[in-house]
Motif scaffolding. Structure first.
Motif, mmCIF file in Angstrom:
data_model
loop_
_atom_site.group_PDB
_atom_site.id
_atom_site.type_symbol
_atom_site.label_atom_id
_atom_site.label_comp_id
_atom_site.label_asym_id
_atom_site.label_seq_id
_atom_site.Cartn_x
_atom_site.Cartn_y
_atom_site.Cartn_z
ATOM 1 N N MET A 61 0.807 -1.218 0.000
ATOM 2 C CA MET A 61 0.000 0.000 0.000
ATOM 3 C C MET A 61 0.842 1.271 0.000
ATOM 4 O O MET A 61 0.633 2.168 -0.822
ATOM 5 N N GLU A 71 -9.481 7.194 -5.632
ATOM 6 C CA GLU A 71 -9.498 5.739 -5.504
ATOM 7 C C GLU A 71 -8.316 5.269 -4.653
ATOM 8 O O GLU A 71 -8.448 4.332 -3.849
ATOM 9 N N GLU A 72 -7.187 5.923 -4.819
ATOM 10 C CA GLU A 72 -6.014 5.563 -4.015
ATOM 11 C C GLU A 72 -6.221 5.948 -2.562
ATOM 12 O O GLU A 72 -5.798 5.226 -1.651
ATOM 13 N N ARG A 82 2.516 2.338 -3.445
ATOM 14 C CA ARG A 82 1.714 2.360 -4.659
ATOM 15 C C ARG A 82 1.851 3.647 -5.478
ATOM 16 O O ARG A 82 1.452 3.686 -6.634
ATOM 17 N N VAL A 90 0.844 7.378 -6.840
ATOM 18 C CA VAL A 90 -0.381 8.132 -7.113
ATOM 19 C C VAL A 90 -0.516 9.308 -6.137
ATOM 20 O O VAL A 90 -0.581 10.465 -6.540
ATOM 21 N N LEU A 91 -0.592 9.022 -4.838
ATOM 22 C CA LEU A 91 -0.643 10.059 -3.827
ATOM 23 C C LEU A 91 0.768 10.415 -3.376
ATOM 24 O O LEU A 91 1.676 9.591 -3.426
ATOM 25 N N ILE A 121 -8.033 3.140 -0.862
ATOM 26 C CA ILE A 121 -7.180 1.999 -0.512
ATOM 27 C C ILE A 121 -6.388 2.293 0.754
ATOM 28 O O ILE A 121 -6.303 1.456 1.665
ATOM 29 N N HIS A 122 -5.819 3.491 0.832
ATOM 30 C CA HIS A 122 -5.049 3.849 2.021
ATOM 31 C C HIS A 122 -5.957 3.918 3.247
ATOM 32 O O HIS A 122 -5.615 3.415 4.324
ATOM 33 N N ASN A 134 -8.465 8.947 -9.928
ATOM 34 C CA ASN A 134 -7.396 8.018 -9.572
ATOM 35 C C ASN A 134 -6.864 8.303 -8.175
ATOM 36 O O ASN A 134 -6.601 7.381 -7.391
ATOM 37 N N GLU A 135 -6.699 9.577 -7.856
ATOM 38 C CA GLU A 135 -6.192 9.939 -6.529
ATOM 39 C C GLU A 135 -7.202 9.573 -5.448
ATOM 40 O O GLU A 135 -6.825 9.089 -4.371
ATOM 41 N N ARG A 143 -0.536 10.880 2.039
ATOM 42 C CA ARG A 143 -0.696 9.639 2.807
ATOM 43 C C ARG A 143 -0.543 9.889 4.310
ATOM 44 O O ARG A 143 -1.178 9.224 5.127
#
Length: 262
Positions: free
Chosen positions: A46, A231-232, A49, A51-52, A235-236, A228-229, A57
């Protein structure tokens, strides 16, 4: 093809990432939770990954562990965020103020305490002298009408449309005048994107769907974050608040992106 060919290689990469993020030695993979969970997925997958940004994060993590009231994760992640340099202390201090409006002052006070402890610990480790914390001052007092106009203007900047008519004292004085007029418009240490991430994660942590939906729509509409950001972010968020709350956040994102593309 996977980027590693053996379990040992995969674990070595994951442990290195743990040490990079947490700024401390990684724990020994002594059980399923640590080996397959913390080291394996959280840091081995994670956190790596992309993106961010690392700063993004950190805000997600700090908001989630703060709303959960999880003391050990609060202590370790506050220290890591400051020690890594991803977040400067004045930025963390401003984060705590915004977090307080999302989760309440009692939970924010815990984060502030561990921030002060982390700053002293880092000072001892580096030998640097502590300097007074710089911070943005509270807004100068103005008459009620000017304060309301400021809140209305900031709300529109944050959400892309005027606020609804305030029907209660909370909606008027607490939410519009203070939250928007005197917190969201503070720009010295947090960007609108920073505050957006903190607000989404704070509301999603307590399953406040209406608030989450408002911020997802605004983030997309105003260009603070793309799909996309976001969606990331989900996940985080799942790692620090669990898959069940993340599933709800993901559903709200699907709804928001459907509306955004209509």
């Amino acid at each position: 093809m996977p980027e590693w060919t053996t379990r040992e290689e995969r674990q070595a990469v994951a442990r290195a990432e743990y040490e990079h993020i947490m700024t401390t030695p990684s724990p020994e993979p002594s059980g399923a939770y640590i080996e397959s969970g913390v080291i394996g997925f959280v840091f081995g997958e994670m956190w790596r990954r992309g993106v961010l940004t690392p700063r993004d994060r950190r805000w997600i993590t700090l908001t989630c562990v703060g709303t959960a009231g999880a003391i050990v994760p609060i202590e370790t992640h506050v220290y890591a965020a400051l020690k890594s340099g991803d977040i400067a202390y004045p930025e963390f201090d401003e984060f705590v103020l915004h977090f307080g409006t999302q989760a309440g002052w009692p939970k924010a006070s815990v984060l502030q305490m561990y921030g002060m402890m982390a700053a002293h610990k880092i000072q001892e480790e580096t030998g640097q002298s502590l300097v007074p914390n710089d911070f943005e001052l509270w807004a100068a007092p103005v008459d009620d009408n000017a304060r309301r106009r400021r809140g209305v203007a900031t709300y529109q900047q944050v959400h892309g449309h005027p606020p609804p008519t305030s029907a209660t004292e909370f909606q008027a004085r607490a939410r519009l005048d203070y939250l928007y007029g005197e917190v969201w418009n503070r720009e010295k240490y947090l960007s609108r994107r920073d505050r957006r991430i903190i607000s989404i994660c704070g509301a999603a942590s307590n399953a406040i769907d209406e608030e989450v939906a408002e911020h997802l729509h605004a983030a997309l509409q105003l260009g603070d974050m793309n799909r996309n950001e976001l969606e990331e972010l989900v996940i985080h968020f799942a790692v620090y608040q669990g898959w069940n709350l993340a599933r709800r956040l993901d559903d709200l994102l699907i709804e928001a992106t459907g509306h955004a593309s209509a």
